[in-house]
Scaffold this active site. Sequence first.
Site, PDB file in Angstrom:
ATOM      1  N   GLU A  36       0.871  -1.167   0.000  1.00 44.06           N
ATOM      2  CA  GLU A  36       0.000   0.000   0.000  1.00 44.06           C
ATOM      3  C   GLU A  36       0.913   1.224   0.000  1.00 44.06           C
ATOM      4  OE1 GLU A  36      -2.736   0.173   3.291  1.00 44.06           O
ATOM      5  OE2 GLU A  36      -3.492   2.120   2.609  1.00 44.06           O
ATOM      6  N   ARG A 263       4.762 -12.694   9.781  1.00 42.81           N
ATOM      7  CA  ARG A 263       5.496 -11.485   9.448  1.00 42.81           C
ATOM      8  C   ARG A 263       6.810 -11.428  10.218  1.00 42.81           C
ATOM      9  NH1 ARG A 263       3.394  -6.148   9.537  1.00 42.81           N
ATOM     10  NH2 ARG A 263       1.584  -6.926   8.456  1.00 42.81           N
ATOM     11  N   LYS A 273       4.201   0.718   9.764  1.00 44.00           N
ATOM     12  CA  LYS A 273       4.337   1.947   8.982  1.00 44.00           C
ATOM     13  C   LYS A 273       3.771   3.138   9.730  1.00 44.00           C
ATOM     14  CE  LYS A 273       2.937   0.101   5.022  1.00 44.00           C
ATOM     15  NZ  LYS A 273       2.492  -0.020   3.625  1.00 44.00           N
TER      16      LYS A 273
HETATM   17  P1  ATP Z   1       2.343  -2.214   8.200  1.00 42.32           P
HETATM   18  O1  ATP Z   1       1.598  -3.108   9.151  1.00 42.32           O
HETATM   19  O2  ATP Z   1       3.747  -1.945   8.563  1.00 42.32           O
HETATM   20  O3  ATP Z   1       1.595  -0.979   7.827  1.00 42.32           O
HETATM   21  P2  ATP Z   1       1.280  -3.489   5.919  1.00 42.32           P
HETATM   22  O4  ATP Z   1       1.084  -4.943   5.972  1.00 42.32           O
HETATM   23  O5  ATP Z   1       0.080  -2.669   6.074  1.00 42.32           O
HETATM   24  O6  ATP Z   1       2.463  -3.093   6.891  1.00 42.32           O
HETATM   25  P3  ATP Z   1       1.555  -3.338   3.094  1.00 42.32           P
HETATM   26  O7  ATP Z   1       2.042  -2.221   2.259  1.00 42.32           O
HETATM   27  O8  ATP Z   1       0.124  -3.702   3.019  1.00 42.32           O
HETATM   28  O9  ATP Z   1       1.977  -3.029   4.577  1.00 42.32           O
HETATM   29  O10 ATP Z   1       2.454  -4.623   2.847  1.00 42.32           O
HETATM   30  C1  ATP Z   1       2.763  -5.143   1.586  1.00 42.32           C
HETATM   31  C2  ATP Z   1       3.067  -6.601   1.726  1.00 42.32           C
HETATM   32  O11 ATP Z   1       4.164  -6.785   2.617  1.00 42.32           O
HETATM   33  C3  ATP Z   1       1.897  -7.360   2.312  1.00 42.32           C
HETATM   34  O12 ATP Z   1       1.730  -8.549   1.598  1.00 42.32           O
HETATM   35  C4  ATP Z   1       2.286  -7.613   3.742  1.00 42.32           C
HETATM   36  O13 ATP Z   1       1.720  -8.784   4.196  1.00 42.32           O
HETATM   37  C5  ATP Z   1       3.821  -7.694   3.622  1.00 42.32           C
HETATM   38  N1  ATP Z   1       4.449  -7.308   4.900  1.00 42.32           N
HETATM   39  C6  ATP Z   1       4.260  -6.174   5.602  1.00 42.32           C
HETATM   40  N2  ATP Z   1       4.951  -6.183   6.756  1.00 42.32           N
HETATM   41  C7  ATP Z   1       5.623  -7.363   6.785  1.00 42.32           C
HETATM   42  C8  ATP Z   1       6.518  -7.987   7.716  1.00 42.32           C
HETATM   43  N3  ATP Z   1       6.869  -7.382   8.858  1.00 42.32           N
HETATM   44  N4  ATP Z   1       7.005  -9.215   7.412  1.00 42.32           N
HETATM   45  C9  ATP Z   1       6.667  -9.814   6.259  1.00 42.32           C
HETATM   46  N5  ATP Z   1       5.831  -9.294   5.349  1.00 42.32           N
HETATM   47  C10 ATP Z   1       5.304  -8.081   5.591  1.00 42.32           C
HETATM   48 MG    MG Z   2      -1.461  -4.069   4.514  1.00 46.19          MG
END
Ligand code: ATP
Ligand code: MG
Length: 562
Positions: A36, A263, A273
Amino acid sequence: MESKDLNYSNFIQDIINQDLKDGKNDGKVHTRFPPEPNGYLHIGHAKSICLNFGIASRNNGLCNLRFDDTNPSKEDTEYVESIQEDVKWLGFTWDDRMFYASDYFEKLYEYAVKLIGLGKAYVCDLSADEIREYRGTLTEPGKNSPYRERSIGENLSLFESMKNGEFPDGSRVLRAKIDMASPNLNMRDPVIYRILRASHHRTGDKWCIYPMYDYAHPISDYIEGITHSICTLEFEDHRPLYDWCLETLSLDHPRPQQIEFARLNINYTVMSKRKLLELVKGNYVNGWDDPRMPTISGLRRRGFTPESIRDFCDRIGVAKTSSTLDTALLEHCIREDLNKTAKRVMAVLRPLKVIIDNYPEGAEEEFEAENNPEAPDEGTRMIPFSRELYIEQDDFMENPPKGYFRLVPGGEVRLKHAYFIKCTEVVKDESTGEVIELHCTYDPDSRGGNSPDGRKVKGTLHWVSAAHAVDAEVRLYDRLFKEPNPGEDESRDYKEDLNPQSLELLSSCKVEPSLANAGGGSRYQFLRMGYFCADSVDSKPGAPVFNRVVSLKDSWAKTLKK
Ligand code: ATP
Ligand code: MG
């Protein structure tokens, strides 16, 4: 077709192996990385990138980059650009397959109309609070919305009016009609469209209704021909909804399969984030690429290599249960990489002047120094030597404890590549008592640092010639947080756990002349001091600035030996 890399094994690869054996999806493997664009990518995303792009290439498949931009209020093109840069820098390519969920707004709308036509979605006028109230709890079933039995015709007309901007924000939503008594709360008629007047970074003001993630994601996967939709564990409970959307709309060739993995968490940092954005906006750090940040841009600026991050992601593997990793493992990976590749140079971070009384005034000579003992092909370079030098303040002690093998009054040490020197006089600042200068003598017969008569010295010091030294700034970075799990016990804000000593600025360092024009991003081992990288923003020709990537001491290697 079989996996290309037979040594590669984890539960996701096992699923793919089975699918390939069964001939599912015509033997195709197609993944996507779906960030995102509401922040910069962090090391957790690197894990997801390595997994998605890695598993595709290992199985002769493809991986798309898809911006999951269904939430216009937080998204920005700055993030879109940084994400592309980071994925490329990590060494992956999406060729011509860069997409945006917003590319599919039109189709997503059509599919919603189709759902309504099937009697599987309805417009609901309950407020957000009422929807929550009606939803029930884990132990109690929900109640049907009074709008649940609206006719298909009325729903179609109301949904169109929603799209045309006839209702205020938040006044109505489109909901999937599933089951208010489902044990899974996500299946209790989830909202799939909301009204939101917010300018979108790509579609501008064209839309005032936006699809929800749980609805948009499976359909976007389907549209792109994704076979394996890999995401993190928190989406496990959403999988029935993912499948419901595809099933109800008969989107089944290929039918994407959602697979969840744990994760990545690392101690002494934060990886959400939201928190990283707060650290940036609140000026707790100097931007997203602050070398203390766990962001990919921060790690890059700090001096991490893409190889070291990919190596780290390979080593940690893929699991189905969450755990928190030791940041020392990440440091171990970059140390191993830089040990092989970084040029060895001499830099004095906290200079102490040394005058060699018996060295002729105005004279100078050069010594040949190897660039990297681990890589003999890297050759040698010449280092100037003269009567006045700098050594590290720490490398002299007037009243040394037992076991101190560096310079002491009357003691002798080797200057790396140069000569043996002996300390003959200590000059102090009269008022503070601080040692400000040493007088020494050198032994001309020890040229090249070799003992002339079998005489042994225990210490070997790095040094730079005062007349030839280049002034440099060095930034010593330490962990961003002083607690392994910042904000852990909820009694305090995670920001209270910030490490006040995470940055130490040294502005009067002296480095050897070969570093005068060190280009941004070039990496070195400063002998005895650690690995350093010329800062890509602040380093200027003749005035280099270095970031410490990592110290030489490897606490991870120690745990391996234990
Ligand atoms: P955050 O919780 O930090 O905002 P998010 O999951 O909302 O992270 P996205 O931009 O939606 O962030 O993530 C893109 C991809 O990266 C998704 O498939 C998510 O599952 C993966 N991802 C995000 N954080 C991690 C992590 N700590 N370890 C592994 N994969 C991750
Ligand atoms: Mg997400």
